[in-house]
Design a protein around this motif. Structure first.
Motif, PDB file in Angstrom:
ATOM      1  N   MET A  92       0.710  -1.283  -0.022  1.00 23.32           N
ATOM      2  CA  MET A  92      -0.123   0.040   0.084  1.00 23.32           C
ATOM      3  C   MET A  92       0.951   1.408   0.008  1.00 23.32           C
ATOM      4  N   PHE A  96       0.391   4.123  -2.992  1.00 24.65           N
ATOM      5  CA  PHE A  96      -0.160   5.289  -2.510  1.00 24.65           C
ATOM      6  C   PHE A  96       0.574   6.503  -2.011  1.00 24.65           C
ATOM      7  N   PHE A 452      -4.415  13.194   0.214  1.00 27.61           N
ATOM      8  CA  PHE A 452      -5.689  12.786  -0.904  1.00 27.61           C
ATOM      9  C   PHE A 452      -7.013  13.565  -0.614  1.00 27.61           C
ATOM     10  N   LEU A 521      -6.903   6.500  -7.085  1.00 32.00           N
ATOM     11  CA  LEU A 521      -5.965   6.612  -6.080  1.00 32.00           C
ATOM     12  C   LEU A 521      -6.672   7.016  -4.840  1.00 32.00           C
ATOM     13  N   ARG A 522      -7.559   7.985  -5.165  1.00 30.84           N
ATOM     14  CA  ARG A 522      -8.459   8.855  -4.050  1.00 30.84           C
ATOM     15  C   ARG A 522      -9.394   8.127  -3.567  1.00 30.84           C
ATOM     16  N   MET A 525      -8.121   5.301  -1.593  1.00 29.81           N
ATOM     17  CA  MET A 525      -7.674   5.769  -0.132  1.00 29.81           C
ATOM     18  C   MET A 525      -9.061   5.567   0.604  1.00 29.81           C
ATOM     19  N   PHE A 588       2.906   6.945 -10.941  1.00 29.69           N
ATOM     20  CA  PHE A 588       2.141   6.210 -10.352  1.00 29.69           C
ATOM     21  C   PHE A 588       1.913   4.882 -11.284  1.00 29.69           C
TER      22      PHE A 588
END
Length: 613
Positions: A92, A96, A452, A521-522, A525, A588
């Protein structure tokens, strides 16, 4: 422990090898003066395998070798969840968080906080981490290490502490992170090989000379020690005072998979200076990520080294029925109680000649590598966040390196003065764990929301940092609330507080927000946050004697409110416009090797929990 000649030779050879490697890699090319990037970030040239090895060497110390084997004796394989869930956490972090830190080109974690928030947040957290590293982490490692030298070899506590400190300083102070990281590669070899030999011998003892029989006997005679998820009241363990306590209080059911365990692991592996500094020193993002998954594979192996021997000692003691060689060796002379934490020292004492030296080298490697890492990270934070910002803003590169060395010595001296004060280790160690748990929810909230959630403000971050300890302390007074559940509940409250303050705060500086043009990604999370807070809230409501239905409805309502707030105000922040360019998408992009290794680790974790559930 009676050392034979071969044991002494092995141990001395280990010491000389570490010092030689440290001094060798510390040398600079002729005409090149060591600068801050060389000293604090190893010239940003670490390959993936050195990063992975250094991460493990920095993480494993005396508390793992002694404490986790004691936990293995008491509660069995369940304590391995700290190791196995760390493997998932490392993946993770690589997906992230790490790309953001590397793109910002930071030296320290507080430095990121200034780039995202302001200098107040940076300085506050820098001072906090300095105090934590010196008076909690360094002093406790020194104390534990010297205490084990005293109990195993009979070395005077003060002399043992001085010896460990001197050993760490000799090779790490001059070369900085480069010396620490490259010697960690050697340290891990001793740590793993020595640990595996110890595990092998312990299983041979259980099997009366037959290793495979020992494996079978272990599962048969300690069946209750091979459960990963505890229900309330299911398994009672020694409380260290002659009584029993519910293992659920240490590892509360599903919270180890969906709850406070994630917060503890993300805080440690994602935002902890002496861990993340290795990844910041990588050649590039791909080496950094691959280093994390390499460390993840080593984490899957760790229970074999630091837990299985403890379970083996449990079987040997149980066979004696309360009276015998192993029982006597593990019994405290003062209280007459069998002490779980004596499992590893007792096992060391019965090792054959040759293996004693190797295993003792492994224990020393665990202690010294952690000391060296903490010294380097302490000096990095002070030099780059305090000295260069407030004391000497025009400091030369040479001055920064010298300051780092001086601060490393001062930090070690302060830790050595503090360590002897930890006279009641059981109580002090619990305090250390609790103290870390008091602040970790705030650290995770500040970093995660800063990365984020674009609307997060500096004032919100400061308020959360200030209120974290009193809030955690208040929930710590709730009887029957497990430590990990407390972390999850406090984390949820801090998130609500952070969003509330940020929404009311008129000082929004969107130019400092991390611009990530990757919605997955956001949303990923946000999904992790949802999975983290649900189980602890449900467990906390159980203390109010609510029915299953009512608890479920309230938990879902709180999670729904959290999801609504995260999505609504995130969208509002985006609609108000962005004033800086989004991060390059290449940060990323996941390499095939990282994806394949991550899938394999996740598959192995699923298999392990399926087998030992």
């Amino acid at each position: 422990m009676n050392f034979g000649t071969i044991d002494i030779v092995i141990f001395i050879a280990y010491c000389l090898l570490i010092i030689a490697v440290g001094l060798l890699v510390s040398r600079e090319k002729k005409g090149h003066e060591k600068d801050s990037k060389d000293y604090f970030l190893a010239s940003k040239a670490l390959p993936w395998w050195a990063i992975g090895a250094s991460l493990i060497a920095s993480n494993i110390s005396a508390e793992q070798f002694v404490g986790m084997q004691g936990s293995g004796f008491a509660m069995g394989l369940a304590i391995s969840t700290y190791e196995w869930m760390a493997a998932a956490t490392l993946i993770m972090v690589g997906i992230f968080f790490l790309p953001v830190f590397l793109e910002k080109q930071i030296y320290t974690m507080p430095q990121f906080l200034e780039k995202r928030y302001d200098s107040r947040v940076r300085t506050s957290l820098a001072v906090f981490w300095l105090l934590l590293y010196v008076f909690v982490n360094l002093s406790s490692v020194l104390y534990l290490g010297a205490l084990n030298l005293e109990s195993i070899l009979g070395i005077d506590f003060t002399l043992g502490m001085i010896g460990l400190a001197a050993f760490a300083v000799i090779y790490s102070l001059y070369g900085g992170l480069k010396a620490v990281a490259w010697t960690d590669v050697v340290q891990v070899v001793f740590l793993v090989i020595g640990g595996l030999f110890t595990a092998y011998l312990s299983l041979q003892l259980v099997g009366e000379g037959d290793f495979l029989k020992g494996l079978g006997d272990l599962r048969k005679e300690a069946a209750d020690h091979f459960t990963m998820i505890f229900e309330k009241g299911e398994f009672m363990i020694p409380d260290g005072q002659g009584g029993k306590k519910d293992a659920y209080l240490d590892l509360p059911g599903l919270t180890v998979l969906f709850g406070g365990m994630w917060i503890a692991n993300i805080g440690y592996w994602g935002f902890n200076q002496y861990i993340t500094q290795r990844a910041l020193a990588a050649k590039d993002i791909h080496h950094a990520r691959n280093g994390l998954v390499f460390a993840g594979f080593l984490k899957l192996l760790m229970p074999l080294i630091v837990v299985i021997p403890g379970i083996a000692m449990y079987v040997l003691v149980t066979r004696e029925g309360g009276a015998g060689e192993f029982t006597a060796a593990m019994t405290d002379n003062t209280t007459g109680i069998v002490k779980s934490d004596k499992a590893y020292p007792v096992l060391l004492n019965i090792l054959p000649v040759g293996l004693k030296g190797l295993s003792f080298a492994a224990l020393t490697a665990a202690i010294v590598s952690s000391l060296a890492s903490m010294i380097n990270s302490t000096s990095t934070i002070f030099t780059m966040d305090i000295y260069r910002n407030y004391i000497n803003k025009n400091a030369s590169e040479g001055s920064l390196v010298v300051t780092g060395r001086v601060v490393g010595v001062i930090a070690l001296v302060l830790a050595m003065l503090t360590a002897p004060q930890l006279t009641s280790f059981d109580q002090v160690f619990q305090f250390i764990q609790d103290f870390s748990g008091y602040v970790t929810p705030a650290v995770v909230a500040i970093f995660m929301m800063g990365i984020f959630w674009k609307r997060t403000t500096a004032n919100a971050a400061l308020i959360v940092a200030v209120l974290a300890i009193p809030l955690s302390w208040a929930f710590g007074l709730v009887e029957g609330l497990p430590f990990l559940d407390r972390m999850g509940i406090v984390f949820a409250l801090l998130l609500f507080l952070m969003m509330g303050v940020s929404v009311m705060d008129k000082k929004h500086d969107f130019s400092k927000a991390v611009q990530i043009d990757k919605p997955w990604l956001r949303y990923g999370m946000i999904g992790i946050i949802m999975a983290t807070i649900g189980v602890p809230i449900y467990h906390g409501l159980e203390l109010l004697d609510m029915s299953y239905l009512v608890r479920g409805i309230i938990t879902i309502a709180i999670m729904g409110l959290m999801l609504w707030a995260l999505l609504k105000f995130q969208t509002k922040a985006e609609s108000e416009g962005e004033t800086q360019e989004a991060m390059d998408e290449s940060w990323f992009e996941l390499s095939g090797s990282f994806v394949a290794a991550s899938i394999l680790i996740c598959g192995l974790l699923v298999a392990l929990y399926w087998i030992f559930w």
